[in-house]
Design an enzyme around this catalytic site. Structure first.
Site, short mmCIF file in Angstrom:
data_model
loop_
_atom_site.label_atom_id
_atom_site.label_comp_id
_atom_site.label_asym_id
_atom_site.label_seq_id
_atom_site.Cartn_x
_atom_site.Cartn_y
_atom_site.Cartn_z
CD GLU A 379 28.65 35.51 10.86
OE1 GLU A 379 28.23 34.46 11.20
OE2 GLU A 379 28.28 36.48 10.29
CD GLU A 383 39.44 26.76 2.87
OE1 GLU A 383 39.42 26.54 1.66
OE2 GLU A 383 38.80 27.41 3.44
#
Length: 395
Positions: A379, A383
């Site tokens: 999800e 990053e």
């Protein structure tokens, strides 16, 4: 063990959320589910969660839900509590919500009536099919094509059936879901603006969901292969070429709840560490008597609360429509990033405190160490959240 509910006194929550926190821990602690077979266990958890009424928080009251609308704070409280007791129970609950969320947001009245009450009862298992082998964080790169079933149709003809061809992967509940919310390219040249969502029932000719994926913390995952899989016009979910927006809206609702799950796992790790520190004796005293232990426990508690405050803020902002849509998305990104990263650190510290016992298969901290790792990826990987926050800061 029972998690603390002191945080429910914060102004982010109201009576409905405190009611969940008052009832759910006792129910969750009383469940005895054999989780050695993850697929059988997830089916069992869906049935139990449905029978007990907890899945009603995955849909709106209009379709058998517990609250007037999908409520991020309720999802956070539920997932935090379930994850404290069983990450697999949390997974089963979360996928019912995520898998049906696009129907709640973009479905027609007929689609909502056909699927959402069954999701709330636990009669249908839901799945959200977005990721592909070469399209994870870069959703616009998806290759699953939806092309006209008849040669004389065009792709944007609203009444024409389409054929799906391509693959999806890392699909939670894959191989056991009763239906999939599938995202496909209806305009291959339009990037993210050419994606449309469809509801595809399990067993539809041309859909093969038998390729199970095995991961370090067992969860039902599978690859989906579509080969001339026919979807009719009434299976389209939301607007034609509006699938990317629908997917992002769905993920936005549930992103804070991923942080909630991380909090539940971190709180359990801290509880296990405290219990172990009080009982473990060495050099004539308990582990808890050492200042180094006390310092670590203090750091763990602070890391949890830092993630918790961001999580509760993000859920509150979404439910009360505080700030702009962009500000709410940034708040959710901060919550997801911080809570999952901090939970990884907390669980690692708890494992270290257990010494050799921490890496013994079957101990709670060992399983938590495996369970938490995926939350930093799915999800929206850490990053990706950093990019969302960074772009907002620069703006």
């Amino acid at each position: 063990m029972t998690p603390s509910t002191d945080h429910l006194a914060l102004p982010f929550f109201d009576a409905a959320h405190r009611d969940i926190a008052a009832r759910l821990p006792e129910w969750a602690a009383a469940q005895d589910v054999d989780e050695r077979d993850d697929r059988a266990a997830c089916r069992d958890w869906v049935r139990r969660l449905g029978d007990a009424g907890w899945l009603r928080y995955c849909v709106a009251a209009e379709h058998g839900g517990a609250l007037p609308a999908l409520d991020s704070r309720a999802l956070v409280v539920l997932r935090e509590t379930l994850a404290f007791h069983s990450p697999l129970a949390d997974f089963a609950f979360a996928m019912q919500g995520l898998g049906s969320g696009a129907i709640s947001l973009g479905g027609t009245p007929a689609q909502r009536a056909a699927y959402l009450p069954a999701v709330a009862r636990g009669d249908k298992i839901a799945a959200f099919a977005l990721s592909e082998p070469d399209a994870g964080s870069d959703v616009a790169a998806m290759q699953l094509q939806a092309t006209p079933a008849r040669a004389d149709c065009v792709a944007d003809e609203p009444d024409g059936a389409l054929m799906l061809d391509g693959r999806k992967t890392w699909i939670s509940n894959g191989g056991m879901a009763d239906f999939y919310c599938v995202f496909a390219k209806t305009d291959p040249q339009a990037g993210s603006r050419g994606i449309t969502a469809f509801i595809v029932d399990r067993g539809t000719p041309g859909l093969d969901d038998s390729a199970h994926i095995h991961v370090m913390a067992p969860h039902p995952l599978a690859e989906l292969v579509f080969t001339r899989c026919r979807v009719e016009a009434d299976q389209q979910l939301g607007e034609r070429n509006g699938g990317f927006k629908l997917a992002m809206q769905t993920l936005d609702i549930f992103r804070a709840s991923v942080a909630g799950a991380a909090l539940g796992m971190a709180r359990r790790a801290l509880a296990e560490a405290i219990d172990h520190a009080r009982r473990r004796r060495m050099f004539g005293q308990t582990l808890a008597d050492f200042q180094l232990t006390q310092a670590k426990l203090g750091e763990m508690a602070a890391l949890i609360d830092a993630g918790a405050l961001l999580t509760y803020r993000a859920a509150w902002m979404r439910d009360t429509q505080q700030g702009s849509m962009k500000e709410r998305s940034v708040a959710a990104a901060m919550a997801k990033m911080t809570a999952t990263e901090n939970a990884q650190r907390v669980i690692d510290m708890a494992l270290q405190m257990h010494g050799g016992l921490g890496v013994k298969v079957g101990t709670k901290v060992e399983s938590l160490y495996r369970d938490i790792r995926s939350l930093r990826i799915y999800e929206g990987a850490t990053e990706v959240q950093q990019l969302i926050i960074g772009k907002a800061v620069l703006a």
